[in-house]
Structure formats: structure tokens, C-alpha cells
Design a protein around this motif. Structure first.
Motif, short mmCIF file in Angstrom:
data_model
loop_
_atom_site.label_atom_id
_atom_site.label_comp_id
_atom_site.label_asym_id
_atom_site.label_seq_id
_atom_site.Cartn_x
_atom_site.Cartn_y
_atom_site.Cartn_z
N ILE A 1 -24.11 -11.34 -53.58
CA ILE A 1 -24.14 -11.74 -52.16
C ILE A 1 -23.97 -13.24 -52.02
CG2 ILE A 1 -25.55 -11.80 -50.07
CD1 ILE A 1 -26.84 -9.19 -51.04
N VAL B 1 -23.87 -12.51 -43.44
CA VAL B 1 -25.24 -12.85 -43.83
C VAL B 1 -25.28 -14.28 -44.37
CG1 VAL B 1 -25.89 -10.47 -44.31
CG2 VAL B 1 -24.97 -11.90 -46.15
N LEU C 1 -24.30 -3.96 -43.68
CA LEU C 1 -25.44 -4.88 -43.72
C LEU C 1 -24.99 -6.30 -44.03
CD1 LEU C 1 -28.12 -2.75 -45.66
CD2 LEU C 1 -28.28 -3.55 -43.30
N LEU C 2 -23.96 -6.41 -44.85
CA LEU C 2 -23.45 -7.73 -45.22
C LEU C 2 -22.51 -8.31 -44.15
CD1 LEU C 2 -22.66 -7.19 -49.02
CD2 LEU C 2 -24.66 -8.31 -48.01
N ARG D 1 -32.98 -6.13 -48.49
CA ARG D 1 -32.63 -5.04 -47.57
C ARG D 1 -31.76 -4.00 -48.27
NH1 ARG D 1 -31.05 -9.27 -43.04
NH2 ARG D 1 -33.07 -9.65 -42.08
N ARG E 1 -32.92 -12.33 -48.79
CA ARG E 1 -33.31 -11.31 -47.80
C ARG E 1 -32.30 -10.18 -47.74
NH1 ARG E 1 -35.08 -13.39 -42.06
NH2 ARG E 1 -35.65 -11.18 -41.98
N ALA E 2 -31.02 -10.52 -47.85
CA ALA E 2 -29.99 -9.49 -47.80
C ALA E 2 -30.11 -8.54 -49.00
CB ALA E 2 -28.60 -10.13 -47.77
N SER E 3 -30.36 -9.10 -50.17
CA SER E 3 -30.51 -8.25 -51.37
C SER E 3 -31.75 -7.37 -51.27
CB SER E 3 -30.55 -9.10 -52.63
OG SER E 3 -31.69 -9.94 -52.66
#
Length: 201
Positions: A142, A153, A193-194, A162, A158-160
Motif C-alpha cells: 500500500i 488512501v 478500500l484502497l 482494514r 490503517r489501510a492494511s
């Protein structure tokens, strides 16, 4: 020495497979020894308890799968392609296990961690540690996607987190419903999500 090493490896492999196939609580030391063809004295020579075996078996499983994750998440591979390959890897691993055991097995780390989190701190901590090791691969992909302006993002940590939560949730659904096809939604969900601007071919 070689025979001792082989005995320990057999206990680790059989113990891990039995726990992944069913559950930590349903597998006894007697069953592990019987399946491995090893006496209980040998078991306790290597492991003070079933919990110690479980921790060591999960460490060994991580050690064995790490080279494949290193290959999938190589910095030489474009970031979104890493995500694509990881989703395919997740599906194939679950497919192989389903063919072997006759049902979807889910994530071994989160399954055991959730099962005994309030009962055994060693196992809970090891499950958390290994899940976080896996998350860091996703975080690195990411971060590279952000640098390449491939998504919306801005925080790779935080993205990882999720994405791991979503993937574990889908693995639980696939296990409960015994339906591998649940995992086919993993990649498009992650890309949404990304806020991915491109989708791997």
C-alpha cells in the motif's frame, strides 16, 4: 540427532494440521502422538504442553510460508499486482486445504487466536504477532501504491489493518458457509478500500 529432529518436525506438522483442520480445543496430545506415530514421552521431551506445541507449530508454519510471501510482495512487483497475487495465493491455499480435509479451514492464526484468546496468553500473543507479520507485507504494498498515486488512501498502516480485518472476515464466512467462492470477492473489495485507480489485468 537426525531422528530426534525428524520426531520434532513430525509433531509440529501433525499438530498444526490437526488444529487447522478442526480446532485447538478438540485436539488432544494423545491424538497428536497417535497420528504422528510417536509416544507421549517423546512429545513431552520436546514440548512441555500442547500450548507450547501450538506456538512452535505456528512459528514453523510461518517460517515455511514466508519465502512465498517474499516472492509475492517483492518490491520488483507493481504494488497492485502484489495485492492481486496475494488474493490468488489466499484462495489457492484454502482450496488445497478444502480438497485435503473436505471443508474450508480458514486462517490458522486468527482461528486459534480467537478460540483461546481469553484462555492462553502465549497462544494469543503468537497469533497476534504472526497476523501482524502478514499485515506488514500488505502495508508495504500500500505504501508503494500511495507513492505511485494508484489509490486514494493516505495511511498505509490503517489501510492494511482494514484489509486484514476484511480478509479475516471473509475467511470466517467462507469457513462457516464452507464456500470457497466467498473469497472471490476479496480482491475487488480490497481495491475499493484502497480507492485503486487501476486494476491488475
Amino acid at each position: 540427532m537426525k531422528k530426534m529432529s525428524q520426531t520434532k518436525e513430525k509433531l509440529l506438522q501433525v499438530g498444526f494440521d490437526l488444529m487447522w483442520n478442526s480446532s485447538y480445543g478438540s485436539v488432544s496430545v494423545d491424538e497428536i502422538c497417535k497420528r504422528a506415530g510417536i509416544n507421549k514421552g517423546s512429545f513431552y521431551h520436546f514440548f512441555p504442553s500442547k500450548a507450547d506445541l501450538a506456538v512452535a507449530a505456528h512459528e514453523e508454519h510461518w517460517r515455511e510460508k514466508r519465502p512465498e510471501l517474499d516472492r509475492i510482495f517483492s518490491p520488483q512487483v507493481p504494488p497492485l499486482e502484489r495485492i492481486h497475487r496475494w488474493c490468488e495465493y489466499m484462495y489457492e491455499v484454502q482450496k488445497q486445504k478444502a480438497e485435503q480435509y473436505g471443508h474450508v479451514c480458514g486462517c490458522p492464526y486468527s482461528s486459534m487466536g480467537a478460540e483461546v484468546a481469553t484462555q492462553d496468553e502465549k497462544i494469543r500473543a503468537k497469533s497476534e504477532e504472526l497476523m501482524d507479520c502478514g499485515r506488514k507485507y500488505i502495508e508495504s504494498a500500500i505504501a508503494d501504491a500511495i507513492r505511485a498515486d494508484l489509490g486514494s488512501v493516505t495511511d498505509p498502516v490503517r489501510a492494511s489493518q482494514r484489509i486484514v480485518s476484511v480478509s479475516i472476515g471473509m475467511l470466517v464466512e467462507a469457513k462457516v458457509e464452507n464456500d470457497l467462492e466467498r473469497l472471490r470477492d476479496l480482491e475487488p473489495t480490497i481495491l475499493r478500500l484502497l480507492g485503486a485507480k487501476t486494476v491488475p489485468a
